[in-house]
Write a protein that holds these residues in place. Structure first.
Motif, PDB file in Angstrom:
ATOM      1  N   UNK A 391       0.807  -1.216   0.000  1.00 36.92           N
ATOM      2  CA  UNK A 391       0.000   0.000   0.000  1.00 36.92           C
ATOM      3  C   UNK A 391       0.843   1.271   0.000  1.00 36.92           C
ATOM      4  N   UNK A 392       1.962   1.282   0.719  1.00 37.54           N
ATOM      5  CA  UNK A 392       2.771   2.490   0.793  1.00 37.54           C
ATOM      6  C   UNK A 392       3.520   2.835  -0.473  1.00 37.54           C
ATOM      7  N   UNK A 425      10.940   6.973   4.001  1.00 36.82           N
ATOM      8  CA  UNK A 425       9.763   6.785   3.160  1.00 36.82           C
ATOM      9  C   UNK A 425       9.008   8.093   3.005  1.00 36.82           C
ATOM     10  N   UNK A 426       8.463   8.288   1.830  1.00 36.16           N
ATOM     11  CA  UNK A 426       7.714   9.515   1.574  1.00 36.16           C
ATOM     12  C   UNK A 426       6.284   9.394   2.090  1.00 36.16           C
ATOM     13  N   UNK A 434      -4.918   5.361   6.731  1.00 35.06           N
ATOM     14  CA  UNK A 434      -3.994   6.498   6.719  1.00 35.06           C
ATOM     15  C   UNK A 434      -3.070   6.432   5.513  1.00 35.06           C
ATOM     16  N   UNK A 435      -2.634   5.223   5.148  1.00 33.38           N
ATOM     17  CA  UNK A 435      -1.759   5.082   3.986  1.00 33.38           C
ATOM     18  C   UNK A 435      -2.514   5.410   2.698  1.00 33.38           C
ATOM     19  N   UNK A 439      -1.534   8.293  -0.025  1.00 33.84           N
ATOM     20  CA  UNK A 439      -1.371   8.091  -1.469  1.00 33.84           C
ATOM     21  C   UNK A 439      -2.222   9.078  -2.259  1.00 33.84           C
ATOM     22  N   UNK A 440      -3.440   9.316  -1.785  1.00 35.03           N
ATOM     23  CA  UNK A 440      -4.381  10.125  -2.553  1.00 35.03           C
ATOM     24  C   UNK A 440      -4.241  11.627  -2.293  1.00 35.03           C
ATOM     25  N   UNK A 441      -3.887  12.021  -1.048  1.00 35.48           N
ATOM     26  CA  UNK A 441      -4.000  13.431  -0.684  1.00 35.48           C
ATOM     27  C   UNK A 441      -2.740  14.069  -0.119  1.00 35.48           C
ATOM     28  N   UNK A 442      -1.803  13.285   0.405  1.00 33.17           N
ATOM     29  CA  UNK A 442      -0.643  13.880   1.080  1.00 33.17           C
ATOM     30  C   UNK A 442       0.169  14.743   0.118  1.00 33.17           C
ATOM     31  N   UNK A 443       0.638  15.885   0.633  1.00 32.67           N
ATOM     32  CA  UNK A 443       1.503  16.739  -0.166  1.00 32.67           C
ATOM     33  C   UNK A 443       2.836  16.036  -0.396  1.00 32.67           C
TER      34      UNK A 443
END
Length: 537
Positions: A391-392, A425-426, A434-435, A439-443
């Motif tokens: 997932x990450x 890890x980014x 949370x992962x 993936x979808x929203x984190x800057x």
């Protein structure tokens, strides 16, 4: 032939002995219950000779022991168990002669108490602790027996002895007997330790001699949720030998038809891939109801282990760009594969992440673990709406379980390169939700934000791979490789990148080797266990 890694065998043996503790304690309880029942008859028969006062006391003690061990035997047989029962039972068993000595002193006097034949069993009860295969229990048994004997003698027996007792009843001889009891505990501890060590050596020898068809297994070099990987020697008739990595389905998944299908699919797909940056599969077989793959053996480390061992240190940028160029070459080959008629297969790896990137001592880069790779012709193997992969490191379209192409692998490669550059890890988060949000929203910040000195050109290469909008993401692996080849200076992948990566590998392997020498058997290193092969999936 390399021996099986001792920490792995030690962990397996200790785990097995722990699982068998209940069965061994059940055997001891059954033996003690039977012995107590036999003693009831023997003590009753000796009543006219030793006096009925002593007889009644001994019968009460033996009856109590018979009831205790019978109840314990039934409870253990029904499934109840607690580790403390070992220590409690050893203390009870070793203290039985002390209670008998106290009864003898009360009813027959001090001389009889110190010369009664029942004291002979003391050493036997100390040795009984060896059945628990724990040296500390044996040492406790010997120490407790010696301590109780001396305590009873000096505080209760000696004051009642004649002024000039028999020589064998004087303090020097009593102390000598106590030393013998203590030494029996030490000898029993040595015996238990020797048994465990020799059993471990036998297991290691057996593991080395385990043959799966034409493959001779050596140490286990990786394990995952559904399969394990061993270093093995391919040894057909004629004396030819070749080192391979043998990936085997774990026994409890061998009967899972769905997983076996995926496993066979991986073998079928990988056997058709021939590229210097892709781990080659040589064979698919079945042995003793277990399926296995024989793969190219890579003498080195997964990228994940290399980054973990380096800690706060970072890879040279040329090593990272070389890594990226080699993986881009592997993906370009994979994505452009065609069938026999020339039609594109549209292969997608779908699980590119640091554990699946193998690095050899010489700095070679190999992409592995194609267990969930797919092509358009085999799409029916994937249930619509399911998400497969780590997932990450997934692309947004993969998280949404939407149709995908090679650009999903490029997004995962972007995350992998970002991690190789920065050492961290980014995308992180506690739990799947949370992962997925990450993936979808984190800057997504560029590598230079975490590692000053990264050029705008390299930033641009990585961040274009991480575009969530498919239309703006790097379109294919061939273009990515060309972008990396255009980098200059210390970021140029060639000619110094492979040498820099090889040097980092050598330092990491040396660090792991030193760490393994410093570890005790109770502190195994998962790094060492995985130092030669990729995460097996």
């Amino acid at each position: 032939m390399t021996t099986t890694h001792p920490t792995a065998v030690s962990r397996f043996l200790k785990s097995h002995l722990r699982r068998d503790s209940q069965a061994r304690e059940t055997s001891v309880a059954g033996y003690m219950a039977g012995l107590a029942a036999a003693c009831l008859v023997a003590v009753g028969a000796l009543g006219p000779y030793i006096g009925w006062g002593l007889t009644r006391a001994l019968l009460g003690l033996v009856a109590l022991l018979c009831v205790y061990y019978t109840v314990l035997w039934r409870a253990l047989g029904a499934g109840w168990f607690h580790p403390i029962i070992h220590w409690l039972n050893v203390a009870i068993e070793v203290s039985i002669p002390s209670v008998v000595l106290a009864f003898d002193l009360r009813f027959q006097g001090p001389i009889y108490a110190l010369t009664a034949p029942t004291l002979v069993i003391w050493g036997t009860l100390v040795v009984l602790a060896a059945l628990r295969t724990q040296p500390m229990l044996a040492l406790m048994a010997g120490g407790l027996a010696a301590g109780e004997y001396l305590l009873l003698y000096f505080f209760f027996v000696r004051p009642l002895l004649p002024e000039e007792p028999l020589l064998t009843l004087t303090p020097p001889f009593i102390i000598m007997r106590a030393v013998f009891l203590l030494s029996s505990g030490v000898a029993t501890a040595i015996l238990a330790r020797h048994f465990v060590r020799k059993t471990g050596q036998a297991l290691a020898a057996l593991r080395e001699q385990e043959v799966m068809g034409k493959y001779l297994l050596h140490e286990r070099i990786g394990t995952g949720g559904m399969a394990e990987v061993y270093r093995a020697t391919y040894c057909p008739e004629g004396g030819f030998e070749k080192q391979v990595a043998l990936k085997r389905i774990l026994p409890h998944f061998a009967d899972d038809a769905g997983f076996v299908t995926l496993f066979r699919r991986e073998a079928e797909l990988c056997s058709t891939l021939h590229h210097p940056n892709i781990v080659q599969v040589f064979d698919l077989g079945r042995h003793a109801n277990s399926y296995f793959l024989a793969m190219e053996y890579v003498d080195g480390l997964p990228l994940s282990t290399l980054l973990r061992v380096m800690g706060g240190r970072r890879l040279p940028l040329s090593a990272v760009t070389f890594l990226g160029a080699e993986l881009a070459s592997a993906l370009d080959y994979l994505h452009r594969r065609t069938n026999r008629t020339g039609e594109p297969l549209h292969l997608v790896h779908r699980d590119l992440n640091p554990p699946n990137v193998l690095l050899s001592r010489l700095g070679e880069v190999k992409l592995s673990d194609f267990g969930i790779a797919r092509d358009a012709a085999r799409a029916q193997l994937t249930v619509v709406g399911t998400v497969r992969g780590k997932l990450g490191y997934m692309a947004p379209e993969q998280v949404r379980a939407e149709p995908m192409d090679g650009r999903a692998d490029l997004f995962a490669l972007g995350l992998t390169l970002h991690e190789a550059i920065t050492g961290q890890r980014l995308l992180v988060g506690e739990g799947e939700a949370a992962l997925m949000f990450a993936v979808m929203e984190q800057e997504l910040k560029p590598p230079s934000h975490f590692r000053p000195g990264v050029s705008p050109a390299l930033d641009a290469v990585v961040m274009r791979l991480l575009e969530r909008n498919l239309g703006r993401r790097t379109p294919h692996s061939g273009e990515l490789r060309q972008q990396l080849l255009q980098l200059t200076g210390e970021e140029a992948p060639y000619p110094q990148g492979q040498a820099a990566l090889s040097l980092a590998m050598q330092e990491a392997l040396l660090q792991l080797h030193r760490g393994s020498e410093a570890l005790s058997p109770a502190q195994p290193s998962t790094e060492i266990d995985q130092r030669f092969q990729a995460h097996p999936g």
